[in-house]
Scaffold this motif. Structure first.
Motif, PDB file in Angstrom:
ATOM      1  N   VAL A   4      -5.788 112.478 141.283  1.00 65.54           N
ATOM      2  CA  VAL A   4      -4.445 112.269 140.763  1.00 65.54           C
ATOM      3  C   VAL A   4      -4.496 112.422 139.243  1.00 65.54           C
ATOM      4  N   HIS A   5      -3.920 113.495 138.755  1.00 71.21           N
ATOM      5  CA  HIS A   5      -3.847 113.733 137.315  1.00 71.21           C
ATOM      6  C   HIS A   5      -2.606 113.040 136.775  1.00 71.21           C
ATOM      7  N   ASP A   6      -2.728 112.396 135.639  1.00 72.27           N
ATOM      8  CA  ASP A   6      -1.572 111.772 134.978  1.00 72.27           C
ATOM      9  C   ASP A   6      -0.764 110.882 135.912  1.00 72.27           C
ATOM     10  N   ILE A   7      -1.455 109.992 136.606  1.00 74.03           N
ATOM     11  CA  ILE A   7      -0.784 109.067 137.514  1.00 74.03           C
ATOM     12  C   ILE A   7       0.274 108.260 136.756  1.00 74.03           C
ATOM     13  N   ARG A   8       1.404 108.079 137.373  1.00 70.93           N
ATOM     14  CA  ARG A   8       2.457 107.257 136.765  1.00 70.93           C
ATOM     15  C   ARG A   8       1.961 105.826 136.650  1.00 70.93           C
ATOM     16  N   LEU A   9       2.347 105.163 135.581  1.00 70.94           N
ATOM     17  CA  LEU A   9       1.885 103.796 135.348  1.00 70.94           C
ATOM     18  C   LEU A   9       2.304 102.856 136.474  1.00 70.94           C
ATOM     19  N   SER A  11       2.825 103.614 139.599  1.00 72.97           N
ATOM     20  CA  SER A  11       2.005 103.931 140.778  1.00 72.97           C
ATOM     21  C   SER A  11       0.602 103.357 140.624  1.00 72.97           C
ATOM     22  N   TYR A  12       0.029 103.507 139.438  1.00 67.33           N
ATOM     23  CA  TYR A  12      -1.294 102.954 139.191  1.00 67.33           C
ATOM     24  C   TYR A  12      -1.279 101.439 139.356  1.00 67.33           C
ATOM     25  N   ARG A  13      -0.281 100.796 138.775  1.00 60.87           N
ATOM     26  CA  ARG A  13      -0.196  99.333 138.873  1.00 60.87           C
ATOM     27  C   ARG A  13      -0.061  98.879 140.325  1.00 60.87           C
ATOM     28  N   MET A  14       0.700  99.629 141.107  1.00 60.80           N
ATOM     29  CA  MET A  14       0.858  99.277 142.517  1.00 60.80           C
ATOM     30  C   MET A  14      -0.499  99.313 143.230  1.00 60.80           C
ATOM     31  N   THR A  43     -11.682 111.168 129.824  1.00 59.51           N
ATOM     32  CA  THR A  43     -12.900 110.725 130.508  1.00 59.51           C
ATOM     33  C   THR A  43     -12.635 110.019 131.832  1.00 59.51           C
ATOM     34  N   THR A  44     -11.377 109.741 132.149  1.00 55.57           N
ATOM     35  CA  THR A  44     -11.043 108.987 133.353  1.00 55.57           C
ATOM     36  C   THR A  44     -10.628 109.916 134.490  1.00 55.57           C
ATOM     37  N   ARG A  45     -11.167 109.635 135.670  1.00 58.35           N
ATOM     38  CA  ARG A  45     -10.824 110.384 136.879  1.00 58.35           C
ATOM     39  C   ARG A  45     -10.335 109.371 137.929  1.00 58.35           C
ATOM     40  N   ILE A  46      -9.188 109.631 138.517  1.00 62.58           N
ATOM     41  CA  ILE A  46      -8.641 108.753 139.562  1.00 62.58           C
ATOM     42  C   ILE A  46      -8.448 109.591 140.825  1.00 62.58           C
ATOM     43  N   PHE A  47      -8.983 109.083 141.933  1.00 58.78           N
ATOM     44  CA  PHE A  47      -8.889 109.757 143.223  1.00 58.78           C
ATOM     45  C   PHE A  47      -8.304 108.799 144.248  1.00 58.78           C
ATOM     46  N   VAL A  48      -7.505 109.344 145.166  1.00 57.69           N
ATOM     47  CA  VAL A  48      -6.967 108.541 146.258  1.00 57.69           C
ATOM     48  C   VAL A  48      -7.399 109.147 147.587  1.00 57.69           C
ATOM     49  N   LEU A  49      -7.574 108.274 148.557  1.00 60.53           N
ATOM     50  CA  LEU A  49      -7.872 108.670 149.928  1.00 60.53           C
ATOM     51  C   LEU A  49      -6.603 108.461 150.738  1.00 60.53           C
ATOM     52  N   LEU A  50      -6.114 109.527 151.358  1.00 62.31           N
ATOM     53  CA  LEU A  50      -4.893 109.449 152.147  1.00 62.31           C
ATOM     54  C   LEU A  50      -5.206 109.387 153.633  1.00 62.31           C
ATOM     55  N   ILE A  54      -0.533 108.223 153.572  1.00 60.03           N
ATOM     56  CA  ILE A  54      -0.438 106.908 152.940  1.00 60.03           C
ATOM     57  C   ILE A  54      -1.763 106.644 152.244  1.00 60.03           C
ATOM     58  N   VAL A  55      -1.703 106.085 151.040  1.00 61.98           N
ATOM     59  CA  VAL A  55      -2.930 105.790 150.315  1.00 61.98           C
ATOM     60  C   VAL A  55      -3.692 104.685 151.050  1.00 61.98           C
ATOM     61  N   ALA A  56      -4.913 105.012 151.449  1.00 68.11           N
ATOM     62  CA  ALA A  56      -5.768 104.057 152.158  1.00 68.11           C
ATOM     63  C   ALA A  56      -6.791 103.426 151.221  1.00 68.11           C
ATOM     64  N   GLY A  57      -7.130 104.132 150.150  1.00 63.89           N
ATOM     65  CA  GLY A  57      -8.097 103.629 149.187  1.00 63.89           C
ATOM     66  C   GLY A  57      -8.083 104.484 147.949  1.00 63.89           C
ATOM     67  N   TRP A  58      -8.791 104.039 146.941  1.00 60.45           N
ATOM     68  CA  TRP A  58      -8.837 104.800 145.697  1.00 60.45           C
ATOM     69  C   TRP A  58     -10.041 104.383 144.875  1.00 60.45           C
ATOM     70  N   PHE A  59     -10.388 105.248 143.942  1.00 56.28           N
ATOM     71  CA  PHE A  59     -11.409 104.884 142.972  1.00 56.28           C
ATOM     72  C   PHE A  59     -11.089 105.520 141.628  1.00 56.28           C
ATOM     73  N   GLU A  60     -11.623 104.885 140.610  1.00 57.63           N
ATOM     74  CA  GLU A  60     -11.461 105.327 139.232  1.00 57.63           C
ATOM     75  C   GLU A  60     -12.855 105.429 138.632  1.00 57.63           C
ATOM     76  N   ILE A  61     -13.129 106.565 138.000  1.00 59.82           N
ATOM     77  CA  ILE A  61     -14.439 106.787 137.385  1.00 59.82           C
ATOM     78  C   ILE A  61     -14.245 107.132 135.916  1.00 59.82           C
ATOM     79  N   GLU A  62     -15.073 106.543 135.100  1.00 58.17           N
ATOM     80  CA  GLU A  62     -15.126 106.885 133.676  1.00 58.17           C
ATOM     81  C   GLU A  62     -16.358 107.750 133.455  1.00 58.17           C
ATOM     82  N   MET A  63     -16.138 108.952 132.952  1.00 59.67           N
ATOM     83  CA  MET A  63     -17.231 109.866 132.662  1.00 59.67           C
ATOM     84  C   MET A  63     -17.676 109.645 131.221  1.00 59.67           C
TER      85      MET A  63
END
Length: 152
Positions: A4-9, A11-14, A43-50, A54-63
């Motif tokens: 997810v590039h440029d996730i809305r704030l 959406s991220y908070r949810m 440096t931040t990467r956010i991924f969601v698992l659908l 429906i979003v089932a999970g997610w992770f955030e990585i700092e490179m």
């Protein structure tokens, strides 16, 4: 798995609250400008698992390319999707992403407030403790109230 590039704030908070509230996550309960700096940087990467769209999970990585490191900042399966084997798959993907840009070391933090299945899962995937520290986490209510005041 979707980046997810440029996730809305909002959406991220949810996602953050849906996963983190039960585990007393507070590091991203920030005013809009600070949160945006944290999650919308190069440096931040956010991924969601659908699962069925429906979003089932997610992770955030700092490179951290200069250090040849990556850090899994947040990771988890939302409560309604736990117990289906998604965590194993999602962590495998997070590890792949973490090393994809040349990192020689991938770290993550856990604590005693984390889901009971977290530490065994991390061990299963080869993570080992290398340091411990004592941290006091501010109450979620106090951080939520401060963040709400800063966004209004």
């Amino acid at each position: 798995m979707t980046r997810v590039h440029d996730i809305r704030l909002d959406s991220y908070r949810m996602l953050y609250r849906a996963l983190g509230d039960a585990h007393h996550w507070t590091s991203r309960l920030l005013p809009d400008d600070q949160l945006s700096r944290e999650i919308h940087n190069e440096t931040t990467r956010i991924f969601v698992l659908l699962c069925d769209e429906i979003v089932a999970g997610w992770f955030e990585i700092e490179m951290r390319p200069a250090l040849r490191e990556a850090r899994i900042v947040h990771f988890g399966i939302l409560p309604a999707f736990r117990g289906r084997g998604f965590a194993d798959y999602l962590l495998s993907k997070a590890i792949t992403v973490g090393f994809a840009e040349g990192a020689g070391r991938l770290t993550l933090e856990t604590n005693t407030l984390d889901h009971p299945a977290a530490l065994p899962l991390y061990h299963k995937h080869g993570f080992r403790p290398y340091a411990t520290r004592r941290v006091q986490t501010p109450a979620i209510e106090a951080k939520t109230q401060a963040a709400a005041k800063a966004t209004t």
